[in-house]
Design a protein around this motif. Structure first.
Motif, PDB file in Angstrom:
ATOM      1  N   ASN A  11       0.835  -1.197   0.000  1.00 27.04           N
ATOM      2  CA  ASN A  11       0.000   0.000   0.000  1.00 27.04           C
ATOM      3  C   ASN A  11       0.875   1.254   0.000  1.00 27.04           C
ATOM      4  O   ASN A  11       2.051   1.186   0.371  1.00 27.04           O
ATOM      5  N   PRO A  12       0.317   2.396  -0.367  1.00 26.71           N
ATOM      6  CA  PRO A  12       1.070   3.642  -0.205  1.00 26.71           C
ATOM      7  C   PRO A  12       1.408   3.855   1.275  1.00 26.71           C
ATOM      8  O   PRO A  12       0.645   3.440   2.152  1.00 26.71           O
ATOM      9  N   CYS A  14       3.549   2.522   3.376  1.00 25.81           N
ATOM     10  CA  CYS A  14       3.850   1.432   4.308  1.00 25.81           C
ATOM     11  C   CYS A  14       5.354   1.324   4.547  1.00 25.81           C
ATOM     12  O   CYS A  14       5.796   0.561   5.401  1.00 25.81           O
ATOM     13  N   LYS A  16       7.903   1.285   1.757  1.00 25.29           N
ATOM     14  CA  LYS A  16       8.666   0.690   0.652  1.00 25.29           C
ATOM     15  C   LYS A  16       9.893   1.522   0.277  1.00 25.29           C
ATOM     16  O   LYS A  16      11.006   1.008   0.175  1.00 25.29           O
ATOM     17  N   ASN A 116       6.079  -4.139   8.512  1.00 23.14           N
ATOM     18  CA  ASN A 116       6.782  -2.893   8.811  1.00 23.14           C
ATOM     19  C   ASN A 116       5.949  -2.028   9.759  1.00 23.14           C
ATOM     20  O   ASN A 116       4.802  -2.345  10.042  1.00 23.14           O
ATOM     21  N   MET A 117       6.543  -0.940  10.198  1.00 25.31           N
ATOM     22  CA  MET A 117       5.894  -0.070  11.195  1.00 25.31           C
ATOM     23  C   MET A 117       5.600  -0.877  12.465  1.00 25.31           C
ATOM     24  O   MET A 117       4.627  -0.625  13.161  1.00 25.31           O
ATOM     25  N   ASP A 119       7.122  -0.848  15.111  1.00 29.31           N
ATOM     26  CA  ASP A 119       7.226   0.046  16.276  1.00 29.31           C
ATOM     27  C   ASP A 119       5.885   0.709  16.573  1.00 29.31           C
ATOM     28  O   ASP A 119       5.484   0.848  17.731  1.00 29.31           O
TER      29      ASP A 119
HETATM   30  P1  GDP Z   1       5.998   4.152   0.754  1.00 25.80           P
HETATM   31  O1  GDP Z   1       4.876   5.028   0.306  1.00 25.80           O
HETATM   32  O2  GDP Z   1       5.548   2.755   0.958  1.00 25.80           O
HETATM   33  O3  GDP Z   1       7.196   4.241  -0.133  1.00 25.80           O
HETATM   34  O4  GDP Z   1       6.400   4.664   2.223  1.00 25.80           O
HETATM   35  P2  GDP Z   1       7.648   5.569   2.675  1.00 25.80           P
HETATM   36  O5  GDP Z   1       8.901   4.799   2.693  1.00 25.80           O
HETATM   37  O6  GDP Z   1       7.640   6.833   1.884  1.00 25.80           O
HETATM   38  O7  GDP Z   1       7.259   5.836   4.194  1.00 25.80           O
HETATM   39  C1  GDP Z   1       6.146   6.593   4.591  1.00 25.80           C
HETATM   40  C2  GDP Z   1       6.449   7.251   5.940  1.00 25.80           C
HETATM   41  O8  GDP Z   1       6.581   6.254   6.946  1.00 25.80           O
HETATM   42  C3  GDP Z   1       7.752   8.032   5.956  1.00 25.80           C
HETATM   43  O9  GDP Z   1       7.539   9.208   6.723  1.00 25.80           O
HETATM   44  C4  GDP Z   1       8.730   7.095   6.663  1.00 25.80           C
HETATM   45  O10 GDP Z   1       9.744   7.798   7.353  1.00 25.80           O
HETATM   46  C5  GDP Z   1       7.837   6.388   7.635  1.00 25.80           C
HETATM   47  N1  GDP Z   1       8.289   5.028   7.986  1.00 25.80           N
HETATM   48  C6  GDP Z   1       8.801   4.081   7.158  1.00 25.80           C
HETATM   49  N2  GDP Z   1       9.041   2.939   7.829  1.00 25.80           N
HETATM   50  C7  GDP Z   1       8.673   3.149   9.120  1.00 25.80           C
HETATM   51  C8  GDP Z   1       8.657   2.334  10.300  1.00 25.80           C
HETATM   52  O11 GDP Z   1       8.989   1.141  10.286  1.00 25.80           O
HETATM   53  N3  GDP Z   1       8.181   2.911  11.432  1.00 25.80           N
HETATM   54  C9  GDP Z   1       7.751   4.199  11.477  1.00 25.80           C
HETATM   55  N4  GDP Z   1       7.304   4.660  12.624  1.00 25.80           N
HETATM   56  N5  GDP Z   1       7.738   4.990  10.378  1.00 25.80           N
HETATM   57  C10 GDP Z   1       8.195   4.483   9.212  1.00 25.80           C
END
Ligand code: GDP
Ligand code: MG
Ligand code: K
Length: 280
Positions: A11-12, A14, A16, A116-117, A119
């Motif tokens: 998903n957006p 998350c 990646k 992921n996330m 935490d």
């Molecule tokens: P994408 O849209 O899947 O590419 O997601 P992004 O990598 O751009 O991440 C979206 C937001 O989540 C960013 O602000 C990241 O810093 C944050 N983020 C990514 N991984 C984690 C994580 O494991 N824990 C937390 N708390 N934030 C995260």
């Protein structure tokens, strides 16, 4: 040095791109799909004895034919057949994130999930039994925090193990209930004979997409010999589902997938009644 092609799907928001930037010396590439510009980045990472070619695909909630992003992700999976799909999930929002996972399961792919996330999930007090969830879905699940790098080594180690066949690939079928499953089997019976369908797609995925009325898969099916018979059987199956479940086949399939997800989460989120090794 051997390399493993990995596609990041999820998903957006998350995480990646966070993983992508954390592990790879990125070079940007802009993908083009049907005249629509779609972001996709490719990069290289090194773990153990392998070079990983990683593609960071656009975020999607689903794999239907409703948006250029979804079609692009599907095309990447089908035409470029990555060695391993890395499905990144927001562990603090599992119900919604697992919907895409159920669609990937229909495609019968080699997969690893990053929870992921993690935490954020912990902060909320969730206790996810990721091993049991992994057993139920027959996909290895690794808790991760891409913001800090937690779990990344284990994640890539797991990808290698899946790639090398050290973790036996299990493939479950999402049970959509008897009416939908009968419809899938009826359509699928007509697809088995086509080597091309089996090579490009999973027959189950194509059958499900035809029942959903997916425009792109319909277009593909029209090119097959005996297409007429396929559509006749599809129409009949979709109508039966509609009559039995009082909703159109596409909605019924989505409801069934969410039903499966909720069942799996109830069994595993608090570790109550979780079964081990059910789908070995
Ligand atoms: P994408 O849209 O899947 O590419 O997601 P992004 O990598 O751009 O991440 C979206 C937001 O989540 C960013 O602000 C990241 O810093 C944050 N983020 C990514 N991984 C984690 C994580 O494991 N824990 C937390 N708390 N934030 C995260
Ligand atoms: Mg991104
Ligand atoms: K394939």
């Amino acid at each position: 040095r051997h390399h493993i092609d990995v596609a990041l799907v999820g998903n957006p928001n998350c995480g990646k791109t966070s993983l992508f930037n954390y592990v790879s010396g990125a070079h940007e590439r802009v993908g083009n799909y049907s005249g629509v510009t779609v972001d996709a980045k490719e990069g290289i990472a090194y773990f153990e004895d392998y070079e990983f070619h990683i593609v960071d695909l656009p975020g999607t909630y689903s794999l239907s034919a409703y948006s250029p992003e979804e079609l692009y992700v599907r095309k990447q999976i089908v035409n470029h057949t990555p060695d391993v799909i890395l499905n990144v999930l927001d562990a603090s929002n599992l119900e919604r994130n697992l919907y895409l996972t159920t669609q990937l399961i229909d495609m019968h792919l080699r997969m690893v999930c990053a929870l992921n996330m993690f935490d954020e999930a912990e902060k909320r007090g969730d206790s996810i039994d990721h091993k049991s969830l992994g057993n139920l879905l027959a996909i290895p699940m690794v808790p991760t925090v891409f913001k800090t790098g937690r779990g990344v080594q284990e994640l890539f180690h797991t990808i290698i193990e899946i790639y090398e066949g050290k973790i036996k690939e299990g493939h479950i079928h999402i049970n959509h209930g008897k009416y939908i499953e009968k419809g899938i089997e009826d359509v699928r019976d007509l697809l088995y004979t086509y080597e091309g369908v089996k090579r490009r797609y999973s027959t189950r995925f194509v059958a499900i997409k035809l029942l959903e009325g997916d425009s792109q898969i319909e277009e593909y099916a029209r090119t097959l010999p005996h297409a007429e018979e396929i559509f006749t059987v599809r129409d009949k199956a979709a109508k039966e589902i509609e009559q039995e479940l009082k909703t159109d086949a596409e909605t019924a399939i989505m409801d069934a997938k969410y039903g499966f997800i909720n069942g799996a989460l109830q069994e595993t989120e608090y570790g109550i009644g979780a079964k081990q090794d059910t789908y070995e």
